[in-house]
Design a protein around this motif. Structure first.
Motif, PDB file in Angstrom:
ATOM      1  N   LYS A   1      13.025  55.909  23.343  1.00 52.19           N
ATOM      2  CA  LYS A   1      13.521  54.548  23.519  1.00 52.19           C
ATOM      3  C   LYS A   1      14.773  54.312  22.675  1.00 52.19           C
ATOM      4  O   LYS A   1      14.935  54.902  21.605  1.00 52.19           O
ATOM      5  CB  LYS A   1      12.439  53.532  23.137  1.00 52.19           C
ATOM      6  N   LYS A   2      15.614  53.386  23.168  1.00 53.91           N
ATOM      7  CA  LYS A   2      16.865  53.071  22.485  1.00 53.91           C
ATOM      8  C   LYS A   2      16.630  52.624  21.043  1.00 53.91           C
ATOM      9  O   LYS A   2      17.394  52.996  20.133  1.00 53.91           O
ATOM     10  CB  LYS A   2      17.590  51.966  23.259  1.00 53.91           C
ATOM     11  N   ASN A   3      15.571  51.849  20.803  1.00 47.59           N
ATOM     12  CA  ASN A   3      15.356  51.326  19.452  1.00 47.59           C
ATOM     13  C   ASN A   3      15.014  52.430  18.455  1.00 47.59           C
ATOM     14  O   ASN A   3      15.172  52.262  17.246  1.00 47.59           O
ATOM     15  CB  ASN A   3      14.285  50.231  19.439  1.00 47.59           C
ATOM     16  N   VAL A   4      14.552  53.583  18.947  1.00 50.03           N
ATOM     17  CA  VAL A   4      14.315  54.746  18.090  1.00 50.03           C
ATOM     18  C   VAL A   4      15.568  55.608  18.031  1.00 50.03           C
ATOM     19  O   VAL A   4      16.079  55.926  16.952  1.00 50.03           O
ATOM     20  CB  VAL A   4      13.118  55.574  18.592  1.00 50.03           C
ATOM     21  N   LYS A   5      16.072  55.974  19.184  1.00 49.63           N
ATOM     22  CA  LYS A   5      17.186  56.922  19.289  1.00 49.63           C
ATOM     23  C   LYS A   5      18.451  56.429  18.603  1.00 49.63           C
ATOM     24  O   LYS A   5      19.178  57.201  17.986  1.00 49.63           O
ATOM     25  CB  LYS A   5      17.449  57.201  20.770  1.00 49.63           C
ATOM     26  N   ASP A   6      18.723  55.122  18.705  1.00 49.48           N
ATOM     27  CA  ASP A   6      19.981  54.590  18.186  1.00 49.48           C
ATOM     28  C   ASP A   6      19.901  54.114  16.742  1.00 49.48           C
ATOM     29  O   ASP A   6      20.948  53.838  16.138  1.00 49.48           O
ATOM     30  CB  ASP A   6      20.454  53.410  19.051  1.00 49.48           C
ATOM     31  N   PHE A   7      18.688  54.025  16.180  1.00 49.58           N
ATOM     32  CA  PHE A   7      18.581  53.430  14.854  1.00 49.58           C
ATOM     33  C   PHE A   7      17.854  54.285  13.827  1.00 49.58           C
ATOM     34  O   PHE A   7      18.193  54.259  12.653  1.00 49.58           O
ATOM     35  CB  PHE A   7      17.898  52.051  14.950  1.00 49.58           C
TER      36      PHE A   7
END
Length: 287
Positions: free
Chosen positions: A201-207
């Motif tokens: 998910k974006k909230n994991v991958k990007d942060f």
């Protein structure tokens, strides 16, 4: 503005990104964190009104949630096994699956409580594993290692705020010269292959920190091999290794331990039915 109107705004702004139940959780976590208001406040005080000053942190959090930044980073805190921990982008957000790994160790240690234990947590991040173990194993001497000084700064603060004594080590397990022996070594190392990024998910991958998550496709068991190399020389007789693992590589990880002659190798599933944890006993060193 009425608090219930702000709740409606949360749902309107976030409805295309998150499910309703998760938005409710975000909203109630924010009002508890920023305003010290209980979840049931709108039931008993549906007309509660906030000042502009009180509204501001809620709308700032909403703005960050729209960017899919994890709520734990926004609030600066996460919970793990009843502990409150500081978190930021230097560390992974503790997961409930990791709680299961810690509980496995604690269950096994029930029979060891009559003697002192020396434990090492490799890749400690926020310190969640080491701190939870220290809270429950008063007889244990606990060490925690990480390659990231930023992560260690977070872990040290968490150990202090939770009242536990842990020896933190700034070191790289891929190139360590550490000369200490342990009864238990535990690790939740990087294990997500690059090819799996599309599933993240974006909230994991990007942060969340890449170095704590990802490993090369061509060598996904890199850290397990390095830890086994270390363990073969630094685990005490009858010592144990505990790992969190990639759900897709359970059998491969298990086979690696077999090739290195570890015994009593056990693969366990997590609460979601995925291969997630592995335990092995130190191989016999002979005479």
């Amino acid at each position: 503005m009425l608090l219930k109107e702000i709740k409606d705004i949360f749902h309107k702004e976030l409805g295309k990104i998150y499910p309703k139940e998760e938005i409710d959780s975000f909203f109630y976590s924010c009002i508890e964190h920023y305003l010290d208001l209980e979840r049931f406040i709108l039931v008993i005080q549906p007309g509660i009104t906030l000042t502009k000053e009180e509204e501001q942190p809620l709308f700032e959090a909403l703005s960050e949630l729209k960017q899919e930044r994890p709520l734990q980073y926004i609030l600066g805190t996460a919970h793990f096994m009843g502990l409150e921990l500081q978190v930021n982008e230097n560390v992974l957000i503790p997961r409930p699956e990791t709680e299961e790994l810690v509980q496995w160790i604690l269950d096994d240690c029930q029979v060891e409580r009559s003697r002192d234990l020396k434990l090492l947590d490799i890749g400690t991040g926020s310190g969640c594993i080491a701190i939870a173990l220290a809270k429950h194993l008063s007889n244990a001497q606990i060490y925690a290692l990480d390659v990231s000084e930023g992560a260690l700064n977070v872990a040290r603060k968490n150990a202090a705020s939770n009242g536990v004594d842990i020896t933190f080590l700034h070191d790289d397990i891929l190139d360590t010269k550490l000369e200490l022996d342990f009864d238990i070594i535990v690790s939740n190392p990087p294990y997500v292959r690059e090819l799996e990024k599309k599933e993240i998910k974006k909230n994991v991958k990007d942060f969340e920190p890449d170095t704590a998550l990802f490993v090369p496709d061509e060598d996904p068991l890199l850290f397990y091999r390095a830890i086994i190399d270390f363990a073969e020389n630094h685990l005490s007789e009858k010592g144990k290794l505990y790992f969190e693992i990639n759900q897709y590589l359970g059998e491969e990880a298990k086979a690696l331990f077999h090739t290195r002659n570890f015994s009593e190798i056990e693969l366990r599933k997590d609460m979601f039915g995925n291969d997630r944890m592995l335990k092995a006993n130190v191989p016999s060193r002979g005479l």
